[in-house]
Scaffold this motif. Structure first.
Motif, PDB file in Angstrom:
ATOM      1  N   MET A 140      80.784 -38.523  48.609  1.00 22.37           N
ATOM      2  CA  MET A 140      79.987 -37.806  49.574  1.00 22.37           C
ATOM      3  C   MET A 140      80.552 -36.411  49.742  1.00 22.37           C
ATOM      4  O   MET A 140      81.754 -36.237  49.783  1.00 22.37           O
ATOM      5  CB  MET A 140      80.044 -38.507  50.916  1.00 22.37           C
ATOM      6  N   ASN A 141      79.648 -35.468  49.863  1.00 27.41           N
ATOM      7  CA  ASN A 141      80.050 -34.079  50.060  1.00 27.41           C
ATOM      8  C   ASN A 141      79.963 -33.724  51.541  1.00 27.41           C
ATOM      9  O   ASN A 141      79.047 -34.146  52.230  1.00 27.41           O
ATOM     10  CB  ASN A 141      79.135 -33.147  49.265  1.00 27.41           C
ATOM     11  N   GLN A 142      80.921 -32.942  51.996  1.00 26.24           N
ATOM     12  CA  GLN A 142      80.926 -32.511  53.388  1.00 26.24           C
ATOM     13  C   GLN A 142      80.328 -31.113  53.472  1.00 26.24           C
ATOM     14  O   GLN A 142      80.712 -30.209  52.727  1.00 26.24           O
ATOM     15  CB  GLN A 142      82.342 -32.490  53.938  1.00 26.24           C
ATOM     16  N   ASP A 154      74.403 -32.716  45.827  1.00 23.27           N
ATOM     17  CA  ASP A 154      75.301 -31.827  45.090  1.00 23.27           C
ATOM     18  C   ASP A 154      75.150 -30.406  45.638  1.00 23.27           C
ATOM     19  O   ASP A 154      74.026 -29.925  45.796  1.00 23.27           O
ATOM     20  CB  ASP A 154      74.921 -31.869  43.612  1.00 23.27           C
ATOM     21  N   PRO A 155      76.247 -29.716  45.928  1.00 26.06           N
ATOM     22  CA  PRO A 155      76.143 -28.366  46.480  1.00 26.06           C
ATOM     23  C   PRO A 155      75.590 -27.335  45.487  1.00 26.06           C
ATOM     24  O   PRO A 155      75.083 -26.288  45.907  1.00 26.06           O
ATOM     25  CB  PRO A 155      77.573 -28.022  46.881  1.00 26.06           C
ATOM     26  N   GLU A 156      75.666 -27.641  44.203  1.00 24.31           N
ATOM     27  CA  GLU A 156      75.173 -26.695  43.194  1.00 24.31           C
ATOM     28  C   GLU A 156      73.673 -26.466  43.387  1.00 24.31           C
ATOM     29  O   GLU A 156      72.901 -27.391  43.575  1.00 24.31           O
ATOM     30  CB  GLU A 156      75.434 -27.230  41.789  1.00 24.31           C
ATOM     31  N   HIS A 207      81.497 -27.445  52.049  1.00 26.05           N
ATOM     32  CA  HIS A 207      80.460 -26.530  51.578  1.00 26.05           C
ATOM     33  C   HIS A 207      79.723 -25.994  52.801  1.00 26.05           C
ATOM     34  O   HIS A 207      79.023 -26.744  53.479  1.00 26.05           O
ATOM     35  CB  HIS A 207      79.513 -27.245  50.614  1.00 26.05           C
ATOM     36  N   ALA A 208      79.907 -24.718  53.092  1.00 26.09           N
ATOM     37  CA  ALA A 208      79.328 -24.105  54.288  1.00 26.09           C
ATOM     38  C   ALA A 208      77.968 -23.496  53.954  1.00 26.09           C
ATOM     39  O   ALA A 208      77.859 -22.658  53.051  1.00 26.09           O
ATOM     40  CB  ALA A 208      80.258 -23.026  54.828  1.00 26.09           C
ATOM     41  N   ILE A 215      68.754 -30.476  54.209  1.00 27.33           N
ATOM     42  CA  ILE A 215      68.056 -31.522  54.968  1.00 27.33           C
ATOM     43  C   ILE A 215      66.935 -32.132  54.140  1.00 27.33           C
ATOM     44  O   ILE A 215      66.745 -33.346  54.120  1.00 27.33           O
ATOM     45  CB  ILE A 215      67.539 -30.955  56.306  1.00 27.33           C
ATOM     46  N   ARG A 216      66.202 -31.294  53.427  1.00 24.45           N
ATOM     47  CA  ARG A 216      65.102 -31.806  52.589  1.00 24.45           C
ATOM     48  C   ARG A 216      65.600 -32.649  51.424  1.00 24.45           C
ATOM     49  O   ARG A 216      64.843 -33.437  50.862  1.00 24.45           O
ATOM     50  CB  ARG A 216      64.282 -30.632  52.047  1.00 24.45           C
ATOM     51  N   SER A 217      66.857 -32.484  51.045  1.00 33.56           N
ATOM     52  CA  SER A 217      67.393 -33.230  49.902  1.00 33.56           C
ATOM     53  C   SER A 217      67.719 -34.679  50.254  1.00 33.56           C
ATOM     54  O   SER A 217      67.959 -35.489  49.371  1.00 33.56           O
ATOM     55  CB  SER A 217      68.647 -32.538  49.371  1.00 33.56           C
ATOM     56  N   VAL A 218      67.720 -35.003  51.537  1.00 33.87           N
ATOM     57  CA  VAL A 218      68.052 -36.361  51.970  1.00 33.87           C
ATOM     58  C   VAL A 218      66.843 -37.261  51.782  1.00 33.87           C
ATOM     59  O   VAL A 218      65.741 -36.939  52.215  1.00 33.87           O
ATOM     60  CB  VAL A 218      68.498 -36.365  53.453  1.00 33.87           C
ATOM     61  N   ASP A 219      67.074 -38.396  51.130  1.00 33.75           N
ATOM     62  CA  ASP A 219      66.019 -39.397  50.950  1.00 33.75           C
ATOM     63  C   ASP A 219      66.045 -40.331  52.153  1.00 33.75           C
ATOM     64  O   ASP A 219      66.759 -41.325  52.166  1.00 33.75           O
ATOM     65  CB  ASP A 219      66.243 -40.174  49.653  1.00 33.75           C
ATOM     66  N   PHE A 220      65.289 -39.968  53.190  1.00 32.35           N
ATOM     67  CA  PHE A 220      65.298 -40.773  54.411  1.00 32.35           C
ATOM     68  C   PHE A 220      64.716 -42.155  54.181  1.00 32.35           C
ATOM     69  O   PHE A 220      65.118 -43.111  54.827  1.00 32.35           O
ATOM     70  CB  PHE A 220      64.544 -40.059  55.537  1.00 32.35           C
ATOM     71  N   ASN A 221      63.781 -42.286  53.267  1.00 29.80           N
ATOM     72  CA  ASN A 221      63.194 -43.605  52.992  1.00 29.80           C
ATOM     73  C   ASN A 221      64.239 -44.557  52.441  1.00 29.80           C
ATOM     74  O   ASN A 221      64.242 -45.731  52.756  1.00 29.80           O
ATOM     75  CB  ASN A 221      62.026 -43.491  52.011  1.00 29.80           C
TER      76      ASN A 221
END
Length: 66
Positions: free
Chosen positions: A1-3, A17-19, A35-36, A47-53
């Motif tokens: 997991m990335n912070q 991935d932060p890239e 990663h700031a 936020i959009r990269s999270v797969d909430f489903n």
């Protein structure tokens, strides 16, 4: 997991991935990479990269409501 460090100081842990995101990466004193997010657009992209489903556990009662 990335912070990730959001602009308001909140820290979130994501599999993303932060890239490809507008972030500044640095190594914390703990040795972990942080990663700031550098912009509103970067935060929205993260936020959009999270797969909430896939990450939300639903009960049968929740499914009956849908």
């Amino acid at each position: 997991m990335n912070q990730y460090l959001l602009r308001d100081g909140s820290r979130v842990h994501l599999l993303t991935d932060p890239e490809g995101h507008d972030v500044l990466s640095y190594e914390a004193t703990s040795g972990r990479w942080v990663h700031a997010a550098l912009s509103v657009q970067a935060e929205k992209g993260l936020i959009r990269s999270v797969d909430f489903n896939g990450s939300v556990n639903r009960s049968q009662a929740d499914l009956d409501l849908v």
